[in-house]
Design a protein around this motif. Structure first.
Motif, PDB file in Angstrom:
ATOM      1  N   PHE A   1      85.668  18.975  55.521  1.00 53.81           N
ATOM      2  CA  PHE A   1      84.832  18.164  56.407  1.00 53.81           C
ATOM      3  C   PHE A   1      85.399  16.746  56.419  1.00 53.81           C
ATOM      4  O   PHE A   1      85.264  15.997  55.453  1.00 53.81           O
ATOM      5  CB  PHE A   1      83.374  18.204  55.939  1.00 53.81           C
ATOM      6  CG  PHE A   1      82.774  19.573  56.087  1.00 53.81           C
ATOM      7  CD1 PHE A   1      82.195  19.972  57.282  1.00 53.81           C
ATOM      8  CD2 PHE A   1      82.832  20.481  55.030  1.00 53.81           C
ATOM      9  CE1 PHE A   1      81.666  21.243  57.429  1.00 53.81           C
ATOM     10  CE2 PHE A   1      82.309  21.759  55.173  1.00 53.81           C
ATOM     11  CZ  PHE A   1      81.727  22.143  56.373  1.00 53.81           C
ATOM     12  N   SER A   2      86.073  16.441  57.512  1.00 54.99           N
ATOM     13  CA  SER A   2      86.776  15.160  57.591  1.00 54.99           C
ATOM     14  C   SER A   2      85.953  14.143  58.363  1.00 54.99           C
ATOM     15  O   SER A   2      85.378  14.438  59.405  1.00 54.99           O
ATOM     16  CB  SER A   2      88.151  15.340  58.239  1.00 54.99           C
ATOM     17  OG  SER A   2      88.049  15.994  59.483  1.00 54.99           O
ATOM     18  N   VAL A   3      85.896  12.939  57.810  1.00 53.16           N
ATOM     19  CA  VAL A   3      85.163  11.821  58.401  1.00 53.16           C
ATOM     20  C   VAL A   3      86.188  10.857  58.975  1.00 53.16           C
ATOM     21  O   VAL A   3      87.058  10.363  58.252  1.00 53.16           O
ATOM     22  CB  VAL A   3      84.310  11.096  57.340  1.00 53.16           C
ATOM     23  CG1 VAL A   3      83.516   9.960  57.975  1.00 53.16           C
ATOM     24  CG2 VAL A   3      83.388  12.082  56.630  1.00 53.16           C
ATOM     25  N   TRP A   4      86.076  10.579  60.290  1.00 49.26           N
ATOM     26  CA  TRP A   4      87.013   9.674  60.950  1.00 49.26           C
ATOM     27  C   TRP A   4      86.258   8.456  61.481  1.00 49.26           C
ATOM     28  O   TRP A   4      85.219   8.589  62.111  1.00 49.26           O
ATOM     29  CB  TRP A   4      87.736  10.371  62.093  1.00 49.26           C
ATOM     30  CG  TRP A   4      88.773  11.352  61.625  1.00 49.26           C
ATOM     31  CD1 TRP A   4      88.626  12.691  61.462  1.00 49.26           C
ATOM     32  CD2 TRP A   4      90.123  11.050  61.249  1.00 49.26           C
ATOM     33  NE1 TRP A   4      89.790  13.253  61.006  1.00 49.26           N
ATOM     34  CE2 TRP A   4      90.727  12.270  60.866  1.00 49.26           C
ATOM     35  CE3 TRP A   4      90.869   9.871  61.188  1.00 49.26           C
ATOM     36  CZ2 TRP A   4      92.052  12.334  60.439  1.00 49.26           C
ATOM     37  CZ3 TRP A   4      92.190   9.943  60.770  1.00 49.26           C
ATOM     38  CH2 TRP A   4      92.771  11.169  60.398  1.00 49.26           C
ATOM     39  N   ILE A   5      86.830   7.272  61.218  1.00 52.22           N
ATOM     40  CA  ILE A   5      86.264   6.015  61.692  1.00 52.22           C
ATOM     41  C   ILE A   5      87.211   5.418  62.729  1.00 52.22           C
ATOM     42  O   ILE A   5      88.416   5.288  62.473  1.00 52.22           O
ATOM     43  CB  ILE A   5      86.075   5.004  60.539  1.00 52.22           C
ATOM     44  CG1 ILE A   5      85.295   5.638  59.382  1.00 52.22           C
ATOM     45  CG2 ILE A   5      85.392   3.740  61.046  1.00 52.22           C
ATOM     46  CD1 ILE A   5      83.869   6.004  59.706  1.00 52.22           C
ATOM     47  N   PHE A   6      86.661   5.074  63.888  1.00 52.67           N
ATOM     48  CA  PHE A   6      87.466   4.531  64.984  1.00 52.67           C
ATOM     49  C   PHE A   6      86.934   3.169  65.408  1.00 52.67           C
ATOM     50  O   PHE A   6      85.725   2.968  65.504  1.00 52.67           O
ATOM     51  CB  PHE A   6      87.420   5.455  66.214  1.00 52.67           C
ATOM     52  CG  PHE A   6      87.842   6.871  65.945  1.00 52.67           C
ATOM     53  CD1 PHE A   6      89.154   7.271  66.147  1.00 52.67           C
ATOM     54  CD2 PHE A   6      86.926   7.813  65.490  1.00 52.67           C
ATOM     55  CE1 PHE A   6      89.542   8.578  65.902  1.00 52.67           C
ATOM     56  CE2 PHE A   6      87.307   9.123  65.256  1.00 52.67           C
ATOM     57  CZ  PHE A   6      88.613   9.507  65.461  1.00 52.67           C
ATOM     58  N   ARG A   7      87.851   2.253  65.718  1.00 48.92           N
ATOM     59  CA  ARG A   7      87.470   1.009  66.371  1.00 48.92           C
ATOM     60  C   ARG A   7      87.400   1.247  67.870  1.00 48.92           C
ATOM     61  O   ARG A   7      88.239   1.937  68.438  1.00 48.92           O
ATOM     62  CB  ARG A   7      88.496  -0.087  66.104  1.00 48.92           C
ATOM     63  CG  ARG A   7      88.371  -0.763  64.769  1.00 48.92           C
ATOM     64  CD  ARG A   7      89.051  -2.135  64.782  1.00 48.92           C
ATOM     65  NE  ARG A   7      89.276  -2.615  63.425  1.00 48.92           N
ATOM     66  CZ  ARG A   7      90.465  -2.717  62.851  1.00 48.92           C
ATOM     67  NH1 ARG A   7      91.538  -2.379  63.537  1.00 48.92           N
ATOM     68  NH2 ARG A   7      90.579  -3.160  61.615  1.00 48.92           N
ATOM     69  N   GLN A   8      86.381   0.681  68.485  1.00 45.93           N
ATOM     70  CA  GLN A   8      86.240   0.773  69.932  1.00 45.93           C
ATOM     71  C   GLN A   8      86.767  -0.502  70.589  1.00 45.93           C
ATOM     72  O   GLN A   8      86.533  -1.608  70.104  1.00 45.93           O
ATOM     73  CB  GLN A   8      84.768   0.970  70.331  1.00 45.93           C
ATOM     74  CG  GLN A   8      84.170   2.265  69.835  1.00 45.93           C
ATOM     75  CD  GLN A   8      82.690   2.375  70.174  1.00 45.93           C
ATOM     76  OE1 GLN A   8      81.965   3.145  69.544  1.00 45.93           O
ATOM     77  NE2 GLN A   8      82.216   1.615  71.150  1.00 45.93           N
TER      78      GLN A   8
END
Length: 348
Positions: A278-285
């Motif tokens: 279960f991978s958690v990805w954080i993205f800048r918008q």
């Protein structure tokens, strides 16, 4: 010989968070001869027996005064630089100003102590604390997350690569798991039955940034194609974070329910499907996301297309693993998911 009362003792232009809050500890740290013994020693008998290293009474104040004088000179440069920044407002000037702010405080004993022993409580709006946090992260945390993402093949099974720019921490306080989860840990389905709390630590100045969060499972059985597909387990957009507040939790989402475009789907690996990542990805918008070009579905979720369509830039990640256990059926009932499938090792 006593310490001077220079720039590090004044707070008309400096933040009070650069000083030690504990006055007894501050006195012990800044006293050359430690008349009452080190603050770290709790027993009175140990304090009485303590003898300061030879020459420390003379050397420490001189070193302190020398470094404090250097800091005062840097603050004069900062004052001139701030006047230029107010006129030009260029990114290069701002970066130079930030470097000078770090240089002015990085040798301050109180700042160093706070950074080393109170890193979870430091004021992240101060560039020098972000500098020390980033150093600590690069020495261990960044290497650890990349090693886990690559060894577990989260990269490239979800996204092709990652250049980490933020630290991502995770725990499950709703299920009484208050410890920070180490990337790659195997967690019970009972532990992960409710959404995690995430902390995103930005090392650059960030007064207000918008972020997207995706939690995906690339190990969902795809029976039709005799393969695996990706399932979206949680989707958040327009999450507002800053240096001062990098927390993503249930309380924040209650205040802004529009952030959640895909509600949390508890991990419930089916029997004999092995360990699920279960991978958690954080993205800048780049900008606020009002809506998506296409409807977002959970099953067969194409994370690469989704990020490309919405111009999302991955800056951080985390991962945990789960496998079928005795709690799975209870969690499935909690979410009204019905009975899970049982896979055989051979086709029937």
């Amino acid at each position: 010989m006593s310490l001077s009362k220079g720039i590090w003792s004044t707070f008309n232009r400096r933040s009070p968070s650069l000083a030690l809050r504990n006055k007894k500890l501050q006195k012990a740290l800044l006293s050359p001869n430690l008349p009452e013994g080190p603050f770290s020693l709790k027993k009175r008998s140990s304090k009485i027996r303590y003898i300061s290293p030879t020459g420390m009474d003379e050397i420490y104040p001189l070193a302190y005064q020398f470094l404090e004088k250097q800091s005062a000179d840097v603050y004069k440069k900062i004052e001139n630089m701030e006047k230029k920044c107010n006129v030009e407002q260029s990114d290069e000037l701002k970066r130079t100003l930030t470097k000078l702010q770090v240089e002015a405080e990085e040798n301050n004993p109180e700042v160093v102590y706070n950074a080393m022993f109170g890193s979870n409580l430091v004021d992240r709006t101060q560039p020098v604390y972000r500098h020390y946090l980033e150093q600590k992260w690069k020495d261990y945390g960044r290497m650890l997350i990349m090693q886990r993402l690559e060894s577990l093949a989260v990269i490239p099974d979800t996204l092709p690569t990652l250049e980490p720019q933020v630290e991502v921490k995770m725990k499950f306080p709703c299920n009484n798991v208050e410890r920070w989860i180490e990337p790659g840990d195997i967690l019970s389905s009972n532990v992960t039955s409710r959404p995690p709390m995430l902390e995103v630590i930005e090392f650059e100045e960030c007064k207000r940034g918008l972020y997207t969060v995706l939690v995906v499972d690339p190990d969902s059985p795809d029976v039709e194609n005799d393969s695996y597909s990706t399932t979206l387990h949680w989707g958040l957009k327009n999450v507002e974070l800053s240096n001062q507040d990098g927390i993503i939790d249930a309380r924040k989402l209650v205040k802004n329910p529009d952030c959640e475009f895909a509600s949390y789907l508890a991990p419930t690996p089916e029997k004999n499907t092995g360990k699920h990542r279960f991978s958690v990805w954080i993205f800048r918008q780049k900008k606020e996301i009002d809506g998506f070009r296409e409807p977002v579905g959970r099953e067969r979720f194409d994370i690469r297309k989704f990020t490309a369509d919405n111009e999302l830039h991955a800056v951080g990640a985390h991962v945990w693993r789960s496998i079928w256990d005795r709690n799975v059926n209870n969690v499935r009932k909690m979410y009204g998911m019905g009975e899970g499938r049982v896979f055989a090792r051979e086709k029937v």
